[in-house]
Design an enzyme around this catalytic site. Structure first.
Site, PDB file in Angstrom:
ATOM      1  N   GLY A 140       0.657  -1.139   0.084  1.00 31.64           N
ATOM      2  CA  GLY A 140       0.047  -0.101  -0.216  1.00 31.64           C
ATOM      3  C   GLY A 140       0.475   1.409   0.096  1.00 31.64           C
ATOM      4  N   PRO A 141      -0.131   2.177  -0.190  1.00 24.93           N
ATOM      5  CA  PRO A 141       0.873   3.724   0.030  1.00 24.93           C
ATOM      6  C   PRO A 141       1.458   3.797   1.192  1.00 24.93           C
ATOM      7  CG  PRO A 141      -1.051   4.172  -0.812  1.00 24.93           C
ATOM      8  CD  PRO A 141      -0.742   2.615  -0.046  1.00 24.93           C
ATOM      9  N   PRO A 142       2.377   4.258   0.761  1.00 25.86           N
ATOM     10  CA  PRO A 142       3.171   4.840   2.844  1.00 25.86           C
ATOM     11  C   PRO A 142       2.090   5.879   3.500  1.00 25.86           C
ATOM     12  CG  PRO A 142       4.858   5.992   0.271  1.00 25.86           C
ATOM     13  CD  PRO A 142       3.135   5.599   0.249  1.00 25.86           C
ATOM     14  N   GLY A 143       2.450   5.361   4.941  1.00 25.65           N
ATOM     15  CA  GLY A 143       1.926   5.813   5.939  1.00 25.65           C
ATOM     16  C   GLY A 143       0.685   5.598   6.331  1.00 25.65           C
ATOM     17  N   VAL A 144      -0.332   4.000   5.824  1.00 22.81           N
ATOM     18  CA  VAL A 144      -1.310   4.109   6.020  1.00 22.81           C
ATOM     19  C   VAL A 144      -1.410   2.778   7.019  1.00 22.81           C
ATOM     20  CG1 VAL A 144      -2.215   4.313   3.796  1.00 22.81           C
ATOM     21  CG2 VAL A 144      -0.940   2.102   4.290  1.00 22.81           C
ATOM     22  N   GLY A 145       0.292   1.973   7.386  1.00 22.90           N
ATOM     23  CA  GLY A 145       0.308   1.611   8.590  1.00 22.90           C
ATOM     24  C   GLY A 145       0.873   0.465   8.727  1.00 22.90           C
ATOM     25  N   LYS A 146       1.078   0.412   7.671  1.00 21.44           N
ATOM     26  CA  LYS A 146       2.046  -1.006   7.463  1.00 21.44           C
ATOM     27  C   LYS A 146       2.772  -2.218   8.680  1.00 21.44           C
ATOM     28  CE  LYS A 146       3.815  -0.268   3.143  1.00 21.44           C
ATOM     29  NZ  LYS A 146       3.270   1.229   3.267  1.00 21.44           N
ATOM     30  N   THR A 147       4.045  -1.244   8.429  1.00 19.45           N
ATOM     31  CA  THR A 147       4.726  -1.525   9.989  1.00 19.45           C
ATOM     32  C   THR A 147       4.002  -1.830  10.800  1.00 19.45           C
ATOM     33  OG1 THR A 147       6.750   0.204   7.896  1.00 19.45           O
ATOM     34  CG2 THR A 147       7.098  -0.511  10.499  1.00 19.45           C
ATOM     35  N   SER A 207      -4.694   3.421 -17.960  1.00 12.46           N
ATOM     36  CA  SER A 207      -6.358   3.648 -17.383  1.00 12.46           C
ATOM     37  C   SER A 207      -6.211   5.139 -17.817  1.00 12.46           C
ATOM     38  CB  SER A 207      -6.145   4.094 -15.771  1.00 12.46           C
ATOM     39  OG  SER A 207      -5.592   2.932 -15.042  1.00 12.46           O
ATOM     40  N   LYS A 251      -8.896   5.079  -7.169  1.00 10.05           N
ATOM     41  CA  LYS A 251      -9.399   5.606  -7.451  1.00 10.05           C
ATOM     42  C   LYS A 251     -10.921   6.549  -7.037  1.00 10.05           C
ATOM     43  CE  LYS A 251      -7.069   3.549 -11.773  1.00 10.05           C
ATOM     44  NZ  LYS A 251      -6.961   3.087 -12.875  1.00 10.05           N
TER      45      LYS A 251
END
Length: 790
Positions: free
Chosen positions: A362-369, A685, A728
């Site tokens: 996912g994008p940076p900053g979404v809480g993966k880590t 797209s 999107k």
């Protein structure tokens, strides 16, 4: 062998015919005596006959050494006349004969005579010419051969025989018979008619072998000096150890070895690892502490004995409590939470479950880590994280072999030793940014680590014994999977984490970020109160991201401003509302994406996916007088350029249906531009909005400003599915667009979008380009003098 006397070999006269004794792998020179081994029955009878008659035979070398029964074609034409001085019968029936050579002969008319060959012979006279040059060559050969005898450790009588040779050719044959030459080289010397040429050739061959012997001697001397130094060092170490023992200082090593052995006895280790440790302890006990290898061996034992071979934490398996913990740590992310709870439920039923390999994308900053930390907290396991970003050396994963100076295990083994558990939650962060160069491919080394079918015997190069990784729960994270090799991707269960909506960011800020940042800056609720309108203002006007990192940084700025005011004497609580945000954070950074755009014919709104989430893109078209050229700008990739070409082709092909005059294309140049020109763009797209923009440009019909679209097009007019639908849709919602068009095949992807986000949005499904044009283009022509037809 040296000659036993010229009188023994010489016979009075030379018969017209001589029986032939073929020999393999050697050449008999005149004036020499040589032992020969006769194995073939026919030639044993020949030897018996010649020996009884005290006769002569011709000794000739074979061209074809494999021929058991040589034909005339298998023999050289020049040989040597010899007589059998002695014949010995061996126990196996073969003969050992001593042959004395007399003179060189040439064979003619070789024929078969019973069991052996015979031929007419013609004596080849020896060149007995002499000159100062020949004498110099002979002298040089004598001196060189004397040196050769010394280096090759040959009997000294050989050197004496060469020194006492009466004729130059006798010297040539004596030297050549003791050099390591091939049959072809030996035969060429025998056939040489001139003394000078023979001396030069033999000198060349001898010099070549002398160089090899001298090089071997230098190598041997060097090795001997090293060995002598090692023996001296060993002797001195033994003396030093004896002195230390007399002084009472020699017990440390044995105590250390006993301590290591005691530690090993108390450990539960696999048999292979225990065997390696016992062998190394035994080796360490025989080693002097001052030896360079001592500390290498000691460090290796420390790694072996400190690895958590059988140490594990007890899993806390409570699905209900786990759900509470996950909700406490993270807002939303229902799909990820459901997968974790499923794993706990299966683990509760099957205790020996192999750890899954999850991959959060996912994008940076979404809480993966931070999700990894929550999973470890939920399971009651230890958490371990390593970052793979920029790792290019395979040894970072598998470790270095102990033969290297400063060798260490890889990051996997280092991490397990650090946490002291064989079942931690192990996070491989930024797996999509792993590199590859001449030092190896770390992603290939990860194939074994992340495969549950083989990681039970993972072998680190430093440890050299397998370690069981099957109980480790591996979690990988990345922003996109395009750079991850297919084989590695196949080993992981990919869970996509999309970006957050403004409402979700508000909840995250209200439940987590505000409390965290106020505590980080020494503030309490008695010092500051941040209203929801202020948070929304920051989200909408000061951040444009899929995650919440920029939101967190801006909240930190608000807290710092408040802390400064409190430190200067202001009394709390200080209320922060939307009106104070520009005062603290400065002018608005981001305006609504549609608010900054002028509108008209030839402009359409598209939806794009980026690693940071979804975003709106605007397709702008303009035409000028020309000859039908298509100009594309805005840093478009190859796929996007192809979409623009396909869109123009479709519009031209359907010009009559769109009420466009065909000549309009031939006398116009069309320019397609996608703003934000400094940002590279690619992908299929944008095919649908490009068709709409070009149709709007050529027909003069405006595109609806409140609608956005996405979809790949074909030349037959179909709309194909694309990726990133959820991102999107969220991008359109964030920009205030409430009506979107997506391909019919993508309608299933709407299931990933919560109902409350779709409730006030209108989503049209597209099957053909006609559907797009019908929904996007306004029905009436533009009015006024700004029509693009003018």
């Amino acid at each position: 062998m040296a000659s036993e006397g010229e009188g023994v070999l010489k016979k009075e006269g030379l018969p017209e015919k001589l029986k032939i004794l073929p020999v393999r792998n050697l050449v008999l020179y005149p004036d020499l005596v040589l032992p020969l081994h006769v194995t073939r029955p026919g030639y044993r009878r020949l030897a018996d006959e010649v020996y009884r008659e005290n006769g002569l035979l011709a000794v000739v070398a074979q061209r074809n050494e494999e021929a058991e029964e040589p034909s005339p074609a298998d023999l050289y034409q020049v040989g040597t006349v010899g007589s059998i001085i002695k014949l010995l019968k061996q126990a196996d029936g073969t003969y050992q004969i001593i042959v004395g050579a007399s003179e060189k002969v040439r064979l003619r008319n070789i024929s078969q005579a019973g069991d052996y060959l015979e031929a007419e012979v013609e004596a080849v006279p020896e060149d007995r010419s002499t000159s100062p040059e020949i004498e110099a060559l002979a002298l040089n050969l004598r001196m060189g051969f004397q040196k050769f005898v010394s280096l090759a450790s040959l009997p000294l009588d050989l050197a004496n025989f060469a020194l006492n040779a009466e004729r130059p050719m006798q010297l040539v044959y004596a030297v050549a018979s003791h050099l390591a030459l091939s049959v072809v080289e030996r035969q060429s010397i025998l056939e040489m008619p001139e003394t000078k040429a023979a001396l030069e050739h033999v000198t060349f061959y001898m010099t070549r072998q002398l160089e090899k012997l001298e090089l071997a001697q230098r190598i041997q001397d060097r090795v001997k000096s090293v060995m002598d130094k090692r023996q001296r060092d060993y002797y001195l170490r033994e003396q030093l150890q004896a002195i230390r023992k007399e002084l009472g200082e020699g017990e440390d090593t044995s105590e250390e070895v006993h301590e290591l052995a005691a530690r090993l006895r108390d450990l539960e280790m696999p048999a292979e690892a225990r065997g390696a440790a016992e062998k190394e302890i035994e080796r360490l006990g025989r080693m002097s502490p001052s030896a360079p290898e001592y500390h290498v061996s000691r460090n290796y034992l420390d790694w072996l004995l400190e690895m958590p071979w059988s140490v594990s934490t007890e899993d806390r398996i409570d699905v209900r409590q786990a759900a509470v913990i996950l909700d406490e740590d993270h807002f939303d992310l229902e799909k990820v939470k459901r997968r974790i709870l499923e794993y706990l439920a299966v683990l509760q039923l099957k205790k020996d479950l192999k750890g899954p390999i999850l991959c959060f994308v996912g994008p940076p900053g979404v809480g993966k880590t931070s999700l990894g930390q929550s999973i470890a907290r939920t399971l009651g396991r230890k958490f371990l994280r390593i970052s793979l970003g920029g790792v290019r050396d395979e040894a970072e994963i598998r470790g270095h072999r102990r033969t290297y100076v400063g060798a260490l295990p890889g990051r996997i083994v280092q991490g397990l030793r650090r946490v002291g558990s064989n079942n931690p939650v192990f996070m491989l962060d930024e797996i999509d940014k792993i590199g590859m160069d001449f030092r190896g491919d770390p992603s290939s080394a990860l194939l074994e680590v992340l495969d549950p079918e083989q990681n039970f015997s993972f072998s680190d190069h430093y440890l050299g014994v397998p370690f069981d990784l099957s109980r480790v729960m591996f979690i990988a994270t990345g922003n996109l999977l395009d750079t991850v090799p297919a084989a590695l991707k196949d080993r992981m269960e990919v869970i996509e984490i999309p970006g957050y909506t403004a409402e979700e960011k508000l909840e995250i800020a209200r439940k987590f970020l505000v409390e965290r940042e106020t505590a980080n800056h020494g503030l309490t609720s008695g010092h500051i109160r941040i209203g929801e309108d202020a948070i929304l203002e920051i989200i909408r006007s000061y951040t444009r991201e899929a995650g919440v990192r920029s939101l967190q940084r801006n909240l930190a700025s608000v807290c710092r401003n408040t802390a400064k005011a409190i430190a200067e004497g202001a009394s709390g609580p200080i209320h922060i509302d939307a009106s104070r945000i520009p005062e603290i954070l400065g002018p608005v950074q981001f305006l609504p994406e549609t608010a900054t755009r002028s509108w008209g014919c030839g402009i359409a709104t598209g939806l794009a996916w980026t690693p940071s989430g979804g975003q709106l893109i605007f397709i702008e078209t303009l035409r000028t007088h020309g000859n039908g050229k298509l100009l594309l700008t805005g840093q478009l990739g190859e796929v996007m350029k192809e979409s623009a070409t396909a869109a123009l082709t479709f519009v031209r092909a359907h010009a009559a249906e769109l009420e466009i005059e065909g000549e309009e294309f031939d006398r116009s140049d069309i320019h397609v531009h996608v703003p934000a020109g400094a940002t590279p763009k690619d992908g299929p797209s944008a095919g649908a909005p490009m068709v709409v923009a070009l149709a709007s440009l050529m027909t003069g019909r405006e595109v609806r400003k409140d609608v956005a679209m996405t979809g790949e097009i074909t030349l037959r007019g179909d709309i194909l599915p694309v990726g990133g639908i959820k991102e999107k849709v969220l991008a359109a919602r964030r920009a205030g667009v409430r009506e979107i068009m997506i391909p019919h095949a993508n309608m299933k992807d709407l299931a990933d979008i919560p109902d409350h986000l779709r409730r006030d949005m209108t989503i049209h499904e597209l099957q053909t380009i006609s559907d797009v044009l019908q929904l996007a283009l306004l029905p009436s022509l533009r009015q006024g003098g700004s029509s693009p037809r003018n």
